[in-house]
Design a protein around this motif. Structure first.
Motif, PDB file in Angstrom:
ATOM      1  N   LEU B   5      19.297 -47.166   3.259  1.00  0.00           N
ATOM      2  CA  LEU B   5      19.009 -48.924   3.073  1.00  0.00           C
ATOM      3  C   LEU B   5      20.375 -49.374   2.559  1.00  0.00           C
ATOM      4  O   LEU B   5      20.306 -50.693   2.084  1.00  0.00           O
ATOM      5  CB  LEU B   5      17.821 -49.146   2.386  1.00  0.00           C
ATOM      6  CG  LEU B   5      16.585 -49.032   3.313  1.00  0.00           C
ATOM      7  CD1 LEU B   5      15.252 -49.239   2.449  1.00  0.00           C
ATOM      8  CD2 LEU B   5      16.386 -49.466   4.521  1.00  0.00           C
ATOM      9  N   SER B   6      21.379 -48.885   2.260  1.00  0.00           N
ATOM     10  CA  SER B   6      22.661 -49.273   1.886  1.00  0.00           C
ATOM     11  C   SER B   6      23.770 -49.356   2.794  1.00  0.00           C
ATOM     12  O   SER B   6      24.900 -49.426   2.293  1.00  0.00           O
ATOM     13  CB  SER B   6      22.904 -49.280   0.540  1.00  0.00           C
ATOM     14  OG  SER B   6      23.085 -47.653   0.320  1.00  0.00           O
ATOM     15  N   ASP B   7      23.506 -49.196   3.963  1.00  0.00           N
ATOM     16  CA  ASP B   7      24.508 -49.385   5.004  1.00  0.00           C
ATOM     17  C   ASP B   7      25.081 -50.421   5.310  1.00  0.00           C
ATOM     18  O   ASP B   7      24.727 -51.700   5.544  1.00  0.00           O
ATOM     19  CB  ASP B   7      23.784 -48.812   6.534  1.00  0.00           C
ATOM     20  CG  ASP B   7      24.813 -48.946   7.561  1.00  0.00           C
ATOM     21  OD1 ASP B   7      25.862 -49.198   7.422  1.00  0.00           O
ATOM     22  OD2 ASP B   7      24.050 -49.062   8.566  1.00  0.00           O
ATOM     23  N   ALA B  10      25.220 -52.728   8.447  1.00  0.00           N
ATOM     24  CA  ALA B  10      23.866 -53.240   8.741  1.00  0.00           C
ATOM     25  C   ALA B  10      23.944 -54.601   7.909  1.00  0.00           C
ATOM     26  O   ALA B  10      23.306 -55.317   8.111  1.00  0.00           O
ATOM     27  CB  ALA B  10      22.690 -52.290   8.615  1.00  0.00           C
ATOM     28  N   ILE B  11      23.962 -54.380   6.635  1.00  0.00           N
ATOM     29  CA  ILE B  11      23.988 -55.508   5.674  1.00  0.00           C
ATOM     30  C   ILE B  11      24.980 -56.536   6.040  1.00  0.00           C
ATOM     31  O   ILE B  11      24.303 -57.917   6.249  1.00  0.00           O
ATOM     32  CB  ILE B  11      24.298 -55.106   4.158  1.00  0.00           C
ATOM     33  CG1 ILE B  11      23.621 -54.371   3.669  1.00  0.00           C
ATOM     34  CG2 ILE B  11      24.643 -56.338   3.406  1.00  0.00           C
ATOM     35  CD1 ILE B  11      23.914 -53.452   2.277  1.00  0.00           C
ATOM     36  N   VAL B  13      25.918 -57.195   9.356  1.00  0.00           N
ATOM     37  CA  VAL B  13      25.145 -57.819  10.533  1.00  0.00           C
ATOM     38  C   VAL B  13      23.958 -58.653  10.186  1.00  0.00           C
ATOM     39  O   VAL B  13      23.935 -59.871  10.860  1.00  0.00           O
ATOM     40  CB  VAL B  13      24.835 -56.940  11.553  1.00  0.00           C
ATOM     41  CG1 VAL B  13      24.078 -57.433  12.884  1.00  0.00           C
ATOM     42  CG2 VAL B  13      26.160 -55.976  11.823  1.00  0.00           C
ATOM     43  N   LEU B  14      23.022 -58.460   9.186  1.00  0.00           N
ATOM     44  CA  LEU B  14      21.923 -59.275   9.060  1.00  0.00           C
ATOM     45  C   LEU B  14      22.192 -60.401   8.075  1.00  0.00           C
ATOM     46  O   LEU B  14      21.778 -61.388   8.430  1.00  0.00           O
ATOM     47  CB  LEU B  14      20.900 -58.162   8.188  1.00  0.00           C
ATOM     48  CG  LEU B  14      20.276 -57.197   8.947  1.00  0.00           C
ATOM     49  CD1 LEU B  14      19.554 -56.105   8.134  1.00  0.00           C
ATOM     50  CD2 LEU B  14      19.414 -57.685  10.100  1.00  0.00           C
ATOM     51  N   LEU B  15      22.879 -60.162   7.030  1.00  0.00           N
ATOM     52  CA  LEU B  15      23.511 -61.286   6.066  1.00  0.00           C
ATOM     53  C   LEU B  15      24.607 -62.192   6.633  1.00  0.00           C
ATOM     54  O   LEU B  15      24.704 -63.306   6.322  1.00  0.00           O
ATOM     55  CB  LEU B  15      23.646 -60.615   4.542  1.00  0.00           C
ATOM     56  CG  LEU B  15      23.727 -61.474   3.403  1.00  0.00           C
ATOM     57  CD1 LEU B  15      22.626 -62.225   3.408  1.00  0.00           C
ATOM     58  CD2 LEU B  15      24.124 -60.652   2.441  1.00  0.00           C
ATOM     59  N   PRO B  17      25.524 -63.925   9.289  1.00  0.00           N
ATOM     60  CA  PRO B  17      25.528 -65.125   9.966  1.00  0.00           C
ATOM     61  C   PRO B  17      24.978 -66.213   9.127  1.00  0.00           C
ATOM     62  O   PRO B  17      25.442 -67.441   9.077  1.00  0.00           O
ATOM     63  CB  PRO B  17      24.558 -64.624  11.112  1.00  0.00           C
ATOM     64  CG  PRO B  17      24.609 -63.228  11.293  1.00  0.00           C
ATOM     65  CD  PRO B  17      24.879 -62.779  10.003  1.00  0.00           C
ATOM     66  N   ALA B  18      23.946 -65.796   8.397  1.00  0.00           N
ATOM     67  CA  ALA B  18      23.517 -66.673   7.414  1.00  0.00           C
ATOM     68  C   ALA B  18      24.548 -67.468   6.398  1.00  0.00           C
ATOM     69  O   ALA B  18      24.425 -68.457   6.057  1.00  0.00           O
ATOM     70  CB  ALA B  18      22.056 -66.428   6.644  1.00  0.00           C
ATOM     71  N   LEU B  19      25.101 -66.186   5.746  1.00  0.00           N
ATOM     72  CA  LEU B  19      26.082 -66.851   4.698  1.00  0.00           C
ATOM     73  C   LEU B  19      27.170 -67.511   5.476  1.00  0.00           C
ATOM     74  O   LEU B  19      27.589 -68.505   4.748  1.00  0.00           O
ATOM     75  CB  LEU B  19      26.601 -65.186   4.220  1.00  0.00           C
ATOM     76  CG  LEU B  19      27.274 -65.253   2.581  1.00  0.00           C
ATOM     77  CD1 LEU B  19      25.984 -65.861   1.738  1.00  0.00           C
ATOM     78  CD2 LEU B  19      27.737 -64.040   2.465  1.00  0.00           C
ATOM     79  N   VAL B  21      27.249 -69.531   8.038  1.00  0.00           N
ATOM     80  CA  VAL B  21      26.709 -70.941   8.197  1.00  0.00           C
ATOM     81  C   VAL B  21      26.578 -71.587   6.980  1.00  0.00           C
ATOM     82  O   VAL B  21      26.928 -72.732   6.735  1.00  0.00           O
ATOM     83  CB  VAL B  21      25.263 -70.870   9.186  1.00  0.00           C
ATOM     84  CG1 VAL B  21      24.684 -72.143   9.162  1.00  0.00           C
ATOM     85  CG2 VAL B  21      25.572 -70.264  10.332  1.00  0.00           C
TER      86      VAL B  21
END
Lengths: 295, 295
Positions: B5-7, B10-11, B13-15, B17-19, B21
């Motif tokens: 869960l610390s890939d 992946a972090i 890709v997930l975080l 876009p929001a960060l 914008v």
């Protein structure tokens, strides 16, 4: 009270009757408060609807609480609808794409910040929180300059982009709170079973969060749909106006002269929201209370 | 197991876009606005470096004092009103209506979701003086009193704004505080009742102290919103008559967009942001002390 009942069973009946009369009388002030509340909260809307059915002549010559003379006078609505329809379309074009983008990237960020393990998670969450506190006036001017220089001023893009960003902090914050209640083991298990983290997010986290996402979508919908400040700043042209800015200019256009159409325009604006609220009221109340940090 | 869960990818890709914008559309503009405070001019006319001149100007500006004062006066009065009426509603729901409170809660909540512009226009018409005698003045006439030009005088215009914003939000604070009041354990209430506490002393000595943290939280949300008030005043009075009902937010908007001075506008926005921060910190510190007293 139970003691006296056991000791002397006979006076029980009249005592109870006296008590019930007293408790009914004692409740009268309470019911008066409730009645006043209902009048204060419902009557203005009734008055609004009645007004939207009146002619200009009735407005100026009849007392304001009079009922409309013709209950099927919908001409005000056709006048109001002519301009409102276009504004409604603008609002839809600006609000729904922003909502969709914001929910997708906000949920992903919430997932990363709560479920994933890395250094600085809490600091990042705090950075997002700052965005909830800051007044909108603090970001409007630079954004206006940028949109102007990029030549986006005559499109709805400034609204879509700004709405996405301003709704983001609360979305991330609320999603993180929801994810906190889910045991991380679920995602660890699915990852060990061979799903990639991204797969876990899309096929496990997103479906699990369906309810939470819907609630946040509702809350953000009300905030964005009712926004005036951002829409007022970035809609420089009449053809770009959202429904709120349009309504404000509607009275500017007809002003004191035309009551009926103004009332009808307010009615259209109010009842779209009210219909949505009446169907989903429990959810809306819970969601807005949960998102209270927005202030 | 931590590694799954610390890939990092992946972090990202997930975080990401929001960060991205959030940084581009909120954090950077915020810093950019800070930069603007050292300049005069606008995006159309070009900027000149001004040092601390904008801050000196704010200090000496005959309009900034009244705007600050109005902002504080409005925020204090409306926040107290929203919390007090909200709390009374919460008590009504808990101790009088009990299980039947659902309908009343739903009805009193609906102005919360209505568009601010629509509510403002509705209140404009309700408090109208001429040419149509509005609902409120008709009521006063019915009681044998003279009509009042509500929105034509600074004092009464302020009253209308306050009434409207309390009307709009009290249902929301009712629901928020209600969740705090029903969370008080039944056995505590039962014990107090058995010790002979009447309803009023029960509320004063048990209910209010035990729901105090929720009251303070609601107060912080409320004052954060009321300090940033824009939509309702812009639509109801436009800051008038004259500039008597102009809060900082509206003064900033006028300065930047009508006056074309981005530097000074940003300075006003910064002052507002500082006020929001100071008030929140002050309330937090005072509650830290209070909660110690209660425990």
């Amino acid at each position: 009270m139970t003691n006296t009942a056991i000791a002397s069973p006979r006076p029980l009946k009249p005592a109870r009757r006296r008590r019930s009369v007293r408790s009914v009388l004692g409740k009268i002030p309470g019911w008066i408060v409730v009645a006043v509340l209902l009048i204060v909260f419902v009557y203005p809307l009734v008055w609004l609807v009645l007004g939207s059915l009146k002619t200009q002549d009735e407005f100026l010559n009849n007392p304001t609480w009079a009922l409309p003379e013709n209950w099927f006078n919908f001409s005000n609505y056709s006048i109001a609808w002519e301009s409102t329809a276009h504004y409604l379309l603008n609002s839809v074009i600006a609000v729904f794409p922003s909502l969709a983008i914001c929910l997708l990237i906000g949920t992903a960020a919430g997932f990363a910040l709560e479920i994933m393990v890395f250094k600085g998670r809490n600091t990042l969450l705090l950075v997002f929180l700052v965005g909830i506190m800051i007044p909108g006036q603090m970001i409007l001017l630079p954004l206006f300059s940028v949109y102007f220089n990029l030549g986006l001023s005559s499109t709805l893009w400034p609204l879509i982009i700004t709405y996405t960003a301003t709704a983001l902090p609360l979305t991330v914050f609320m999603m993180a709170t929801y994810f906190r209640n889910i045991p991380r083991e679920i995602f660890e298990a699915s990852t060990i079973d061979g799903a990639s983290t991204l797969k876990s997010f899309f096929f496990i986290a997103l479906p699990m969060m369906r309810n939470a996402i819907f609630t946040i979508a509702l809350v953000q919908f009300f905030f964005l749909w009712n926004d005036l400040l951002i829409a007022l700043t970035f809609t420089t042209d009449d053809s770009l106006r959202t429904v709120q800015v349009g309504l404000l200019n509607f009275t500017g256009q007809f002003g004191v002269v035309d009551y009926g159409p103004t009332f009808a325009a307010i009615c259209i604006n109010v009842f779209i929201i009210l219909a949505l609220y009446l169907v989903l009221n429990q959810r809306v109340m819970r969601g807005l209370a949960a998102g209270a940090v927005k202030g | 197991m931590k590694s799954v869960l610390s890939d990092k990818r992946a972090i990202g890709v997930l975080l990401g876009p929001a960060l991205l914008v959030y940084t581009l559309v909120m954090l950077l503009p915020m810093l950019w606005s800070l930069g603007y405070t050292f300049f005069t001019g606008s995006v159309l006319g070009g900027f000149d470096f001004a040092g601390f001149a904008n801050f000196a100007r704010f200090w000496n500006d005959p309009n900034s004092g009244p705007a600050v004062l109005f902002t504080i006066k409005y925020a204090l009065l409306v926040t107290v009103g929203q919390i007090v009426f909200g709390y009374l509603l919460a008590l009504l729901y808990t101790f009088f209506l009990k299980r039947a409170s659902n309908v009343v809660r739903t009805l009193v909540f609906f102005p919360v979701v209505l568009p601010t512009v629509a509510v403002s226009l509705l209140f404009q018409k309700m408090f109208e003086f001429a040419p149509q005698t509005g609902l409120v003045n008709s009521f006063l006439n019915g009681l044998g009193m003279e009509s009042v030009d509500w929105l034509g005088n600074p004092g009464t215009a302020f009253v209308v704004i306050a009434i409207m914003d309390i009307w709009r939000a009290m249902g929301f604070y009712g629901v928020l505080l209600y969740t705090g009041v029903i969370d008080i354990p039944d056995d505590v209430m039962e014990a107090a009742r058995l010790d002979g506490a009447g309803t009023f002393s029960l509320i004063r000595r048990i209910v209010i102290p035990l729901s105090w943290p929720v009251i303070i939280a609601a107060g912080i949300f409320s004052i954060n919103g009321t300090l940033k008030v824009f939509d309702s005043i812009y639509a109801l009075t436009g800051g008038g008559p004259g500039t008597s009902t102009t809060p900082l937010t509206l003064y900033m908007y006028r300065t930047a967009f009508a006056g074309g001075d981005y530097g000074y506008g940003s300075t006003i926005a910064l002052m507002l942001t500082i006020m929001c921060l100071l008030v929140t910190v002050a309330i937090f510190r005072s509650t830290a002390r209070n909660s110690k007293e209660f425990s």
